[in-house]
Design a protein around this motif. Structure first.
Motif, short mmCIF file in Angstrom:
data_model
loop_
_atom_site.label_atom_id
_atom_site.label_comp_id
_atom_site.label_asym_id
_atom_site.label_seq_id
_atom_site.Cartn_x
_atom_site.Cartn_y
_atom_site.Cartn_z
N PRO A 20 0.80 -1.23 0.00
CA PRO A 20 0.00 0.00 0.00
C PRO A 20 0.83 1.28 0.00
O PRO A 20 0.44 2.27 -0.62
CB PRO A 20 -0.84 -0.12 1.26
N ALA A 21 1.97 1.29 0.66
CA ALA A 21 2.79 2.51 0.69
C ALA A 21 3.33 2.83 -0.70
O ALA A 21 3.30 3.99 -1.14
CB ALA A 21 3.93 2.36 1.69
N GLU A 22 3.81 1.82 -1.40
CA GLU A 22 4.31 2.03 -2.75
C GLU A 22 3.17 2.39 -3.70
O GLU A 22 3.38 3.12 -4.66
CB GLU A 22 5.05 0.80 -3.24
N SER A 23 2.00 1.89 -3.41
CA SER A 23 0.84 2.22 -4.23
C SER A 23 0.49 3.70 -4.13
O SER A 23 0.17 4.33 -5.13
CB SER A 23 -0.35 1.37 -3.80
N VAL A 24 0.58 4.26 -2.93
CA VAL A 24 0.28 5.68 -2.75
C VAL A 24 1.32 6.53 -3.46
O VAL A 24 0.98 7.51 -4.14
CB VAL A 24 0.21 6.02 -1.24
N VAL A 25 2.59 6.18 -3.34
CA VAL A 25 3.65 6.92 -4.03
C VAL A 25 3.45 6.84 -5.54
O VAL A 25 3.57 7.85 -6.25
CB VAL A 25 5.05 6.38 -3.63
N CYS A 26 3.12 5.68 -6.03
CA CYS A 26 2.90 5.50 -7.46
C CYS A 26 1.67 6.28 -7.92
O CYS A 26 1.68 6.86 -9.01
CB CYS A 26 2.75 4.02 -7.76
N LEU A 27 0.64 6.33 -7.12
CA LEU A 27 -0.55 7.10 -7.46
C LEU A 27 -0.24 8.59 -7.52
O LEU A 27 -0.70 9.30 -8.41
CB LEU A 27 -1.67 6.83 -6.47
N LEU A 28 0.57 9.07 -6.59
CA LEU A 28 0.97 10.47 -6.61
C LEU A 28 1.79 10.79 -7.86
O LEU A 28 1.67 11.87 -8.44
CB LEU A 28 1.75 10.83 -5.35
N LEU A 29 2.63 9.86 -8.27
CA LEU A 29 3.37 10.05 -9.52
C LEU A 29 2.43 10.04 -10.72
O LEU A 29 2.59 10.82 -11.65
CB LEU A 29 4.40 8.94 -9.70
N GLN A 30 1.46 9.17 -10.69
CA GLN A 30 0.57 9.00 -11.83
C GLN A 30 -0.38 10.18 -12.02
O GLN A 30 -0.90 10.39 -13.11
CB GLN A 30 -0.23 7.71 -11.68
N ILE A 31 -0.58 10.97 -11.00
CA ILE A 31 -1.48 12.12 -11.11
C ILE A 31 -1.01 13.09 -12.18
O ILE A 31 -1.80 13.63 -12.93
CB ILE A 31 -1.64 12.81 -9.74
N SER A 32 0.30 13.28 -12.26
CA SER A 32 0.81 14.20 -13.28
C SER A 32 1.15 13.41 -14.55
O SER A 32 1.45 12.23 -14.51
CB SER A 32 2.06 14.93 -12.78
N ILE A 33 1.10 14.09 -15.66
CA ILE A 33 1.41 13.44 -16.95
C ILE A 33 2.87 13.02 -16.99
O ILE A 33 3.20 11.93 -17.45
CB ILE A 33 1.09 14.40 -18.12
N PHE A 34 3.76 13.87 -16.50
CA PHE A 34 5.18 13.55 -16.54
C PHE A 34 5.56 12.46 -15.55
O PHE A 34 6.52 11.74 -15.75
CB PHE A 34 6.02 14.81 -16.29
N GLY A 35 4.84 12.34 -14.47
CA GLY A 35 5.11 11.32 -13.47
C GLY A 35 4.53 9.97 -13.83
O GLY A 35 4.93 8.95 -13.28
N TRP A 36 3.57 9.96 -14.76
CA TRP A 36 2.92 8.70 -15.13
C TRP A 36 3.91 7.76 -15.83
O TRP A 36 3.88 6.55 -15.59
CB TRP A 36 1.74 8.98 -16.04
N ILE A 37 4.79 8.30 -16.64
CA ILE A 37 5.76 7.46 -17.36
C ILE A 37 6.71 6.76 -16.38
O ILE A 37 6.88 5.54 -16.47
CB ILE A 37 6.50 8.29 -18.42
N PRO A 38 7.35 7.47 -15.43
CA PRO A 38 8.18 6.75 -14.45
C PRO A 38 7.39 5.77 -13.59
O PRO A 38 7.91 4.70 -13.23
CB PRO A 38 8.79 7.86 -13.59
N ALA A 39 6.14 6.10 -13.28
CA ALA A 39 5.32 5.19 -12.48
C ALA A 39 5.05 3.91 -13.25
O ALA A 39 5.10 2.81 -12.68
CB ALA A 39 4.01 5.87 -12.09
N ALA A 40 4.77 4.02 -14.53
CA ALA A 40 4.53 2.83 -15.36
C ALA A 40 5.80 2.00 -15.50
O ALA A 40 5.76 0.77 -15.41
CB ALA A 40 4.00 3.24 -16.73
#
Length: 53
Positions: A20-40
């Motif tokens: 769950p902790a990594e999921s929250v960090v990944c969700l915060l990254l995914q919110i922005s367009i530029f953060g979605w690529i590193p999250a994926a």
């Protein structure tokens, strides 16, 4: 199937892996367009590192 989920919804992959902790960090990254690529990339890396796919 999990690789498609990891690419489109990276945070949900971490929830299915019971991280769950990594999921929250990944969700915060995914919110922005530029953060979605590193999250994926991060989710796909974890998927194949743990040999889940």
């Amino acid at each position: 199937m999990k690789s498609i989920i990891a690419f489109i919804f990276p945070w949900s992959l971490f929830m299915t892996l019971h991280r769950p902790a990594e999921s929250v960090v990944c969700l915060l990254l995914q919110i922005s367009i530029f953060g979605w690529i590193p999250a994926a990339i991060w989710a796909i890396y974890i998927l194949y590192r743990d040999k889940i796919a």
